[in-house]
Design a protein around this motif. Structure first.
Motif, PDB file in Angstrom:
ATOM      1  N   ILE A 254      12.154   6.246  -3.408  1.00 42.45           N
ATOM      2  CA  ILE A 254      12.842   5.177  -4.133  1.00 42.45           C
ATOM      3  C   ILE A 254      11.845   4.510  -5.080  1.00 42.45           C
ATOM      4  CG2 ILE A 254      14.195   3.052  -3.884  1.00 42.45           C
ATOM      5  CD1 ILE A 254      15.435   5.556  -2.557  1.00 42.45           C
ATOM      6  N   PRO A 255      12.141   4.502  -6.390  1.00 42.68           N
ATOM      7  CA  PRO A 255      11.210   3.904  -7.349  1.00 42.68           C
ATOM      8  C   PRO A 255      10.851   2.481  -6.940  1.00 42.68           C
ATOM      9  CG  PRO A 255      12.999   5.001  -8.505  1.00 42.68           C
ATOM     10  CD  PRO A 255      13.351   5.018  -7.047  1.00 42.68           C
TER      11      PRO A 255
ATOM     12  N   GLN B 164       7.870   3.144 -10.676  1.00 42.39           N
ATOM     13  CA  GLN B 164       9.074   2.893 -11.470  1.00 42.39           C
ATOM     14  C   GLN B 164       9.277   4.014 -12.487  1.00 42.39           C
ATOM     15  OE1 GLN B 164      10.801   0.379 -10.105  1.00 42.39           O
ATOM     16  NE2 GLN B 164      10.541  -1.264 -11.570  1.00 42.39           N
ATOM     17  N   ASN B 165      10.513   4.283 -12.814  1.00 41.92           N
ATOM     18  CA  ASN B 165      10.829   5.354 -13.753  1.00 41.92           C
ATOM     19  C   ASN B 165      10.164   5.153 -15.128  1.00 41.92           C
ATOM     20  OD1 ASN B 165      12.690   6.566 -15.962  1.00 41.92           O
ATOM     21  ND2 ASN B 165      13.156   7.678 -14.081  1.00 41.92           N
TER      22      ASN B 165
ATOM     23  N   THR C 174      12.254   4.051 -18.454  1.00 40.74           N
ATOM     24  CA  THR C 174      12.585   2.636 -18.622  1.00 40.74           C
ATOM     25  C   THR C 174      11.332   1.761 -18.713  1.00 40.74           C
ATOM     26  OG1 THR C 174      12.867   2.536 -16.227  1.00 40.74           O
ATOM     27  CG2 THR C 174      14.861   2.768 -17.512  1.00 40.74           C
ATOM     28  N   SER C 175      10.209   2.217 -18.123  1.00 37.64           N
ATOM     29  CA  SER C 175       9.010   1.367 -18.059  1.00 37.64           C
ATOM     30  C   SER C 175       8.120   1.445 -19.295  1.00 37.64           C
ATOM     31  CB  SER C 175       8.157   1.749 -16.850  1.00 37.64           C
ATOM     32  OG  SER C 175       8.921   1.733 -15.680  1.00 37.64           O
ATOM     33  N   VAL C 176       8.065   2.626 -19.909  1.00 37.83           N
ATOM     34  CA  VAL C 176       7.106   2.829 -20.993  1.00 37.83           C
ATOM     35  C   VAL C 176       7.223   1.781 -22.113  1.00 37.83           C
ATOM     36  CG1 VAL C 176       6.644   4.396 -22.940  1.00 37.83           C
ATOM     37  CG2 VAL C 176       6.435   5.224 -20.604  1.00 37.83           C
TER      38      VAL C 176
ATOM     39  N   SER D 282       6.299   6.340 -12.301  1.00 37.56           N
ATOM     40  CA  SER D 282       6.537   7.720 -11.893  1.00 37.56           C
ATOM     41  C   SER D 282       7.148   8.505 -13.039  1.00 37.56           C
ATOM     42  CB  SER D 282       7.474   7.768 -10.693  1.00 37.56           C
ATOM     43  OG  SER D 282       8.788   7.454 -11.105  1.00 37.56           O
ATOM     44  N   VAL D 283       6.654   9.708 -13.214  1.00 38.17           N
ATOM     45  CA  VAL D 283       7.290  10.641 -14.143  1.00 38.17           C
ATOM     46  C   VAL D 283       8.178  11.519 -13.283  1.00 38.17           C
ATOM     47  CG1 VAL D 283       6.893  12.445 -15.848  1.00 38.17           C
ATOM     48  CG2 VAL D 283       5.355  10.488 -15.756  1.00 38.17           C
TER      49      VAL D 283
END
Lengths: 155, 155
Positions: free
Chosen positions: A141-142, B67-68, B71-73, B104-105
């Motif tokens: 889970i992120p 985190q994905n 969306t984070s970059v 996370s990638v």
């Protein structure tokens, strides 16, 4: 594992027969879900020639000598299956000719795995992990701080 | 080499002291151009704590638990230098807390090198190889079929 994470359905290993690689990939799929296949191919060039002749798949060869990926990716059909050839120093010259697209992810030396990831990400776009990796025993889970893992296999 | 190809200015090696890695990176830079630095860091955690305290750099930690990235970059500043921490299984938990961004990638297991490439590509955008890798002895010219290399070091 990179092919799997970025949306491939199968990995075909050629060159050195390495059962431990196949075992690792199958084990990751079992734990993290999805329907990713893996197998060893004894005669990769005959296999590739046959696939090329069939005309039913697109052959993409990733090489630092190829055309720039940012301009080439839009011209690669997503309507039929593709095989993406990545390899170390020993890729036979014939692959350049069998390939429908010789594509470089930058013309600088780096890593086949990195090239594969960037290529798949730019060609396929982001993977919907929920739908691609169903049946997982473990799910990450992120999280902003630390490791959050759901383990559905704890009996 | 992946860090260099995707726009990093320096690589800092921690963990096992491996002189051959540094030699390879320096040799690639000498042949393929640019001003990429490489060094070994004896005490990576003290170094990272100091950098964190200084507030002058952004610390990005790439981890499958983060985190994905898509969306984070956009929230990661490009106005100050960043250090991107990538590692195998042995990254200390403290890194999660020192990091300004745990990213996370994909939340699937794959490769640190692949994650680094995709992250740098999405954060920095495509590199202008002409301006980034000046002074090269060897230059690969993008080609549809085969290898085209200009070698300016042939005396």
């Amino acid at each position: 594992m990179t092919a799997r994470a970025f949306g491939a359905d199968e990995v075909i290993l050629a060159g050195d027969r390495d059962p431990s690689a196949l075992e690792t990939w199958d084990s990751v799929t079992e734990r993290f879900g999805g329907d990713f296949q893996s197998r060893f191919e004894e005669s990769p060039m005959s296999w590739l020639r046959k696939e090329s002749k069939s005309g039913e798949i697109t052959i993409v060869h990733l090489t630092m000598y190829g055309q720039n990926w940012t301009t080439s990716v839009p011209s690669i059909s997503t309507d039929k299956p593709a095989v993406v050839v990545v390899g170390g120093t020993k890729v036979p010259a014939e692959v350049f000719h069998l390939a429908d697209h010789n594509i470089s992810v930058g013309n600088q030396p780096h890593s086949e795995v990195a090239a594969l990831a960037v290529f798949l990400d730019s060609w396929l776009g982001s993977i919907d992990e929920e739908s691609k990796f169903t049946g997982a025993q473990m799910k990450v889970i992120p999280s902003t701080k630390g490791k959050v893992v759901i383990n559905s296999d704890e009996d």
